[in-house]
Scaffold this active site. Structure first.
Site, PDB file in Angstrom:
ATOM      1  N   GLY A  81      -4.514   7.148  -4.545  1.00  0.00           N
ATOM      2  CA  GLY A  81      -5.265   8.069  -5.402  1.00  0.00           C
ATOM      3  C   GLY A  81      -6.738   8.142  -5.012  1.00  0.00           C
ATOM      4  O   GLY A  81      -7.317   7.166  -4.539  1.00  0.00           O
ATOM      5  N   ARG A 145       0.419   8.749  -0.144  1.00  0.00           N
ATOM      6  CA  ARG A 145       0.961   7.502  -0.669  1.00  0.00           C
ATOM      7  C   ARG A 145       2.110   6.934   0.183  1.00  0.00           C
ATOM      8  O   ARG A 145       2.902   6.147  -0.302  1.00  0.00           O
ATOM      9  CB  ARG A 145       1.451   7.716  -2.108  1.00  0.00           C
ATOM     10  CG  ARG A 145       0.341   7.923  -3.125  1.00  0.00           C
ATOM     11  CD  ARG A 145       0.823   7.698  -4.536  1.00  0.00           C
ATOM     12  NE  ARG A 145      -0.213   7.957  -5.517  1.00  0.00           N
ATOM     13  CZ  ARG A 145      -1.142   7.081  -5.885  1.00  0.00           C
ATOM     14  NH1 ARG A 145      -1.158   5.886  -5.343  1.00  0.00           N
ATOM     15  NH2 ARG A 145      -2.051   7.393  -6.789  1.00  0.00           N
ATOM     16  N   ASP A 176      -1.526  -2.037  -3.135  1.00  0.00           N
ATOM     17  CA  ASP A 176      -0.393  -1.805  -2.241  1.00  0.00           C
ATOM     18  C   ASP A 176      -0.855  -1.450  -0.824  1.00  0.00           C
ATOM     19  O   ASP A 176      -0.266  -1.900   0.166  1.00  0.00           O
ATOM     20  CB  ASP A 176       0.508  -0.685  -2.792  1.00  0.00           C
ATOM     21  CG  ASP A 176       1.310  -1.147  -4.008  1.00  0.00           C
ATOM     22  OD1 ASP A 176       1.665  -2.349  -4.056  1.00  0.00           O
ATOM     23  OD2 ASP A 176       1.577  -0.336  -4.902  1.00  0.00           O
ATOM     24  N   LYS A 202     -10.226  -0.069  -2.880  1.00  0.00           N
ATOM     25  CA  LYS A 202     -10.446   1.173  -3.629  1.00  0.00           C
ATOM     26  C   LYS A 202      -9.483   1.260  -4.795  1.00  0.00           C
ATOM     27  O   LYS A 202      -8.329   0.871  -4.650  1.00  0.00           O
ATOM     28  CB  LYS A 202     -10.204   2.351  -2.668  1.00  0.00           C
ATOM     29  CG  LYS A 202     -10.064   3.668  -3.336  1.00  0.00           C
ATOM     30  CD  LYS A 202      -8.760   4.396  -3.000  1.00  0.00           C
ATOM     31  CE  LYS A 202      -7.535   3.828  -3.650  1.00  0.00           C
ATOM     32  NZ  LYS A 202      -6.352   4.673  -3.632  1.00  0.00           N
ATOM     33  N   THR A 203      -9.868   1.691  -5.919  1.00  0.00           N
ATOM     34  CA  THR A 203      -9.027   2.213  -6.990  1.00  0.00           C
ATOM     35  C   THR A 203      -9.844   2.330  -8.267  1.00  0.00           C
ATOM     36  O   THR A 203     -10.580   1.409  -8.632  1.00  0.00           O
ATOM     37  CB  THR A 203      -7.737   1.404  -7.274  1.00  0.00           C
ATOM     38  OG1 THR A 203      -7.063   2.025  -8.370  1.00  0.00           O
ATOM     39  CG2 THR A 203      -7.964  -0.058  -7.616  1.00  0.00           C
ATOM     40  N   ASP A 205      -8.619   2.201 -10.995  1.00  0.00           N
ATOM     41  CA  ASP A 205      -7.936   1.416 -12.020  1.00  0.00           C
ATOM     42  C   ASP A 205      -8.620   0.076 -12.309  1.00  0.00           C
ATOM     43  O   ASP A 205      -8.396  -0.512 -13.365  1.00  0.00           O
ATOM     44  CB  ASP A 205      -6.485   1.126 -11.594  1.00  0.00           C
ATOM     45  CG  ASP A 205      -5.703   2.398 -11.363  1.00  0.00           C
ATOM     46  OD1 ASP A 205      -6.216   3.478 -11.691  1.00  0.00           O
ATOM     47  OD2 ASP A 205      -4.570   2.312 -10.839  1.00  0.00           O
TER      48      ASP A 205
END
Ligand code: FBP
Length: 532
Positions: A81, A145, A176, A202-203, A205
């Site tokens: 993402g 992805r 992941d 990175k994320t 979340d």
């Protein structure tokens, strides 16, 4: 895409990211300093990663001469993402590589890890990269992805790197994708490839977090965007006094995004998935928490309010979580129309009780890593419906549902993320110039001013453990969930009761790029509370 720029973009393009002097002055001269090798928490991992495990943590020191005498050829891929700052990682990486040697070359793999398998690249020259500095999005090379696994794909990835004569490959991704980077690093070493593999955390979340990575990039900007929007909704609710707003927030499993927004806004009700799991709450009990607030506020003459719902909440409700895990395993081997009939009786019962729309959403395709796509499950509507059912005939209740996710993922990076990502890119370049592989870039002391940050790198294998995915045991980086004993949740838990009836809303407003440091360089409450 056309390259016309808005007025703000034109002004923002000139922003020069801040960072530690060490990284900014002469990144091409930096040498690594080896520290201790972190203890590997899972003994299976060293067996699976014989060539890349057991390495030390790295920090950096200035050298007199540039490290690499030869020009470096490096590939970069954006994975998963979008997260604000991805373009600055690439810009920082290019700056670092050119500082190591002016003839170094950077190639971007197109559309995510699939681009590595297909060998699709574009050269990222300074002219190509320049317009993307300090911009949001991943559109410079796109993202995807795809997962690279199994001998055939790993061999294809190695061939792509060999064809381009790459000294290094930088994978910008979440848990992941960084696991994937570790798998590639090991495979490449085992098969004599000259390509080193480096990961960048990175994320939005915020669940890729450990002693070396205090916060993944993108979290700062995304939570600021959501906080602005939630603040606006609180103001609207408080003005019109007629709606309860149920707001689902992105963040996949972990509730960090929701918790951070709650600390910024102080909404009436905030649900935290990890707490729901710890208390073993049923779906009805979770809805009951909301109903209790709706009734208490109505009795105080307040038939309005704001409730934050983390998108991963549904997986944390123990009975639904078990159902989802069973569905994940079944869907890995069978078609969606067959799996419901194969569920054990207790999960079949939970499935039957769910509203039809939600039950259908639980059967949609998993992502390539076997995860249920929680952004596509309308948890906010589910709670709103359950709450409406339970308060019917008792109090006046009108509601609106919102989902804030994609709005925050491609925003122009805040100063924090612009600075942080430019540093991460440079760290990746320094690691490659020093011939290191299998490392994730990190920065410590992130709650301090950017000039005092401490760059470092951790071997990815030190972060791995084995988990069941798609019904098979696999190495993965464990997701960092909200720690209920930690300072952020504890600060929230101490205050939330006073927020239920107090209309305590704060309005942080939009991200600011110009103005006093206190405004433009503000980091997250999450970072600040953790650093106390
Ligand atoms: P990453 O873990 O790849 O950074 O993705 C984060 C995220 O934005 C989650 O918060 C969300 O659940 C998911 O991506 C949505 O995925 P998609 O973009 O495929 O709809």
């Amino acid at each position: 895409m056309n390259q016309d720029r808005s007025i703000l973009q034109r002004h923002r393009a000139g922003y020069v990211p801040k960072g530690p002097e060490l990284l900014l002055a002469r990144p091409g001269n930096l040498r690594v300093v080896e520290g201790e090798a972190p203890a590997c928490p899972d003994p299976d991992i060293s067996g699976q990663f014989p060539h890349s495990s057991g390495k030390p943590v790295l920090t950096f020191r200035d050298g007199v001469e540039p490290v690499s005498t030869a020009a470096l050829r490096v590939g970069v891929v954006l994975s998963g993402g979008q997260a604000p700052g991805g373009h600055n990682v690439i810009a920082g990486l290019l700056d670092g590589l050119l500082a190591a040697h002016p003839d170094s070359k950077l190639f971007g793999f197109l559309a995510g890890p699939g681009g590595i398998l297909r060998g699709e690249t574009v050269e990222l020259t300074p002219e190509v990269v320049e317009p993307y500095r300090n911009t949001g999005g991943f559109d410079i090379i796109g993202s995807g992805r795809d997962k690279i696994e199994g001998d055939q794909q790993l061999q294809a990835a190695m061939n792509s790197c060999a064809e381009l004569k790459l000294d290094g490959l930088v994978v910008i991704g979440g848990d992941d994708s960084n696991t994937n980077a570790a798998v590639m690093a090991e495979y490449f070493l085992a098969h004599g490839s000259r390509t080193s593999v480096i990961g960048v955390p990175k994320t939005i979340d915020g669940d890729l977090m450990n002693d070396w990575v205090e916060q993944s990039f993108g979290f700062d900007t995304a939570t600021k965007v959501y906080s602005e929007l939630i603040g606006n909704i609180c103001r609207d609710a408080h003005s019109a006094k007629k709606y309860w707003h149920f707001i689902k927030l992105m963040g996949r499993s972990a509730s960090h995004v929701t918790l951070e927004c709650a600390m910024q806004i102080r909404p009436d009700v905030t649900l935290i998935g990890e707490e729901v799991e710890a208390k073993g709450m049923t779906l009805r009990q979770v809805a009951g928490t909301v109903v209790d607030a709706v009734i208490r506020r109505a009795e105080a003459g307040r038939n309005y309010g704001v409730c934050l719902v983390p998108e991963g909440l549904i997986e944390f409700i123990p009975e639904v979580g078990v159902l989802i895990r069973r569905l994940n395993d079944l869907l890995a081997k069978h078609d969606a129309d067959k799996v419901v009939g194969m569920l054990p009786a207790d999960s079949a019962e939970v499935f039957k009780e769910l509203p039809e729309g939600i039950a259908r959403q639980l059967l949609i395709d998993r992502d390539s890593h076997g995860n249920v796509q929680v952004s596509r499950i309308d948890t906010e509507k589910l709670l709103l419906e359950l709450a409406a059912e339970q308060v019917k005939g008792k109090v006046k209740f009108s509601s609106q549902a919102h989902f804030f996710g994609y709005e925050g993922r491609c925003s122009a990076p805040s100063n924090f993320d612009a600075d942080y990502t430019a540093c991460l890119g440079r760290i990746a370049a320094v690691l490659l110039a020093n011939g290191r592989t299998g490392y994730m870039c990190g920065v410590r002391q992130l709650s301090d001013p950017a000039t005092d940050w401490e760059p470092c790198a951790v071997p990815v294998t030190a972060l791995l453990h084995t988990e069941t995915r798609h019904g098979e045991r696999k190495p993965v980086i464990e997701k960092a969930l909200v720690d209920l004993d930690g300072p952020v949740f504890q600060a929230f838990a101490r205050q939330r009761e006073s927020w239920v009836l107090g209309d305590c809303y704060l309005f942080p407003g939009p991200i600011q790029f110009f103005g006093p440091a206190e405004v433009v360089d503000r980091s997250t409450a999450t970072l600040q509370l953790r650093s106390v």
